[in-house]
Enzyme design. Structure first.
Site, short mmCIF file in Angstrom:
data_model
loop_
_atom_site.label_atom_id
_atom_site.label_comp_id
_atom_site.label_asym_id
_atom_site.label_seq_id
_atom_site.Cartn_x
_atom_site.Cartn_y
_atom_site.Cartn_z
N TYR A 194 2.20 -6.85 7.97
CA TYR A 194 1.28 -6.91 6.84
C TYR A 194 0.30 -5.74 6.90
O TYR A 194 0.15 -4.98 5.92
CB TYR A 194 0.51 -8.23 6.84
CG TYR A 194 -0.46 -8.35 5.68
CD1 TYR A 194 -0.01 -8.68 4.41
CD2 TYR A 194 -1.82 -8.09 5.86
CE1 TYR A 194 -0.89 -8.77 3.34
CE2 TYR A 194 -2.70 -8.18 4.80
CZ TYR A 194 -2.23 -8.52 3.54
OH TYR A 194 -3.12 -8.59 2.49
N ALA A 195 -0.33 -5.56 8.04
CA ALA A 195 -1.31 -4.49 8.19
C ALA A 195 -0.64 -3.12 8.03
O ALA A 195 -1.17 -2.23 7.35
CB ALA A 195 -1.98 -4.59 9.56
N SER A 221 2.17 -2.30 6.45
CA SER A 221 2.62 -2.04 5.08
C SER A 221 1.46 -1.71 4.16
O SER A 221 1.56 -0.84 3.29
CB SER A 221 3.41 -3.23 4.54
OG SER A 221 2.63 -4.41 4.52
#
Length: 260
Positions: free
Chosen positions: A172-173, A175
């Site tokens: 998540y971070a 991307s």
């Protein structure tokens, strides 16, 4: 309400989600016609509500933004439009996913969930922006807004997650960090016709455990979490002519939590 986006057409991805509904509702309130994209058919109901409530055109498309066939369909669909004024890349593979190998510790995070997050959160934004660019160039006030995150530039404070079932997946971070840099790259390549900016919101109220919320608020100078009105305000600003000299920026809307 001043219809500042009347005769405009906006594309919002992830339109059936929490942020997608807020963004599409605000843009419709300001007069914009909408093309709403989501892989959840429930997004059609939102489109129908907006048409009835605001009297705008709201077209829902059920699309998988990582599927080549769906992207080809969308390319052909856009041939009926003379221009597009705004693209909001909001669709995301987010931290509340129940998929195995996602909301877990680092060593249990899987290659599969890593690939899914990069495909949806970053690659799909590249593909869609490329498809829409020719129509954005025909608008007199066009922009792309990418929805990023404070974790695009911050490492996670693991104390916030202690004694909860929430984790902070690496994909998540990573991307979202890639999305912020894609924003800058596109801004350079699409200027002066198209402005490209990103928004990095802080934590949004989303049924998190009480101990997480308490720690998060205590860490934040503004002593609250990100709210609906915060997203509405910044979307309106970046989409309007009030920000006509702003491009390539990552607007941090986090109540100051990144200051500590």
């Amino acid at each position: 309400m001043n219809k500042i986006f009347k005769n405009n057409t906006s594309i919002i991805t992830g339109s059936a989600g929490r942020f997608g509904k807020i963004i599409s509702n605000k843009l419709a309130d300001l007069g914009s016609d909408l093309i709403l994209i989501d892989n959840n058919i429930l997004g059609k109901r939102n489109a129908d509500i907006l048409k009835k409530k605001y009297g705008v055109r709201a077209t829902f498309l059920k699309l998988d933004l990582t599927d080549k066939t769906d992207l080809k369909f969308f390319t052909n669909f856009l041939k009926t439009y003379k221009k597009i004024d705004l693209l909001v890349n909001n669709a995301a593979f987010v931290g509340d996913s129940k998929l195995k190998g996602w909301n877990t510790g680092y060593l249990n995070q899987t290659n599969k969930t890593w690939d899914m997050a990069l495909n949806i959160n970053l690659s799909a934004c590249f593909y869609l922006s490329k498809i829409v660019t020719p129509l954005l160039k025909k608008s007199k006030n066009s922009s792309i807004i990418n929805i990023a995150s404070i974790y695009s530039f911050l490492g996670p404070d693991l104390n916030l997650y202690k004694n909860t079932k929430i984790n902070n997946p690496a994909a998540y971070a990573s991307s979202k960090a890639g999305l912020v840099h894609l924003t800058k790259w596109l801004a350079c390549n699409l200027a002066p016709k198209i402005r490209v900016n990103s928004i990095s919101p802080g934590g949004f109220y989303s049924s998190q455990p009480k101990n997480f919320i308490k720690k998060y608020i205590n860490k934040t100078p503004m002593k609250r979490m990100f709210k609906k009105k915060d997203l509405e305000g910044v979307i309106t600003f970046l989409a309007s002519k009030d920000s006509s000299y702003i491009t390539g920026q990552n607007l941090i809307v986090d109540g100051g939590i990144s200051l500590s």
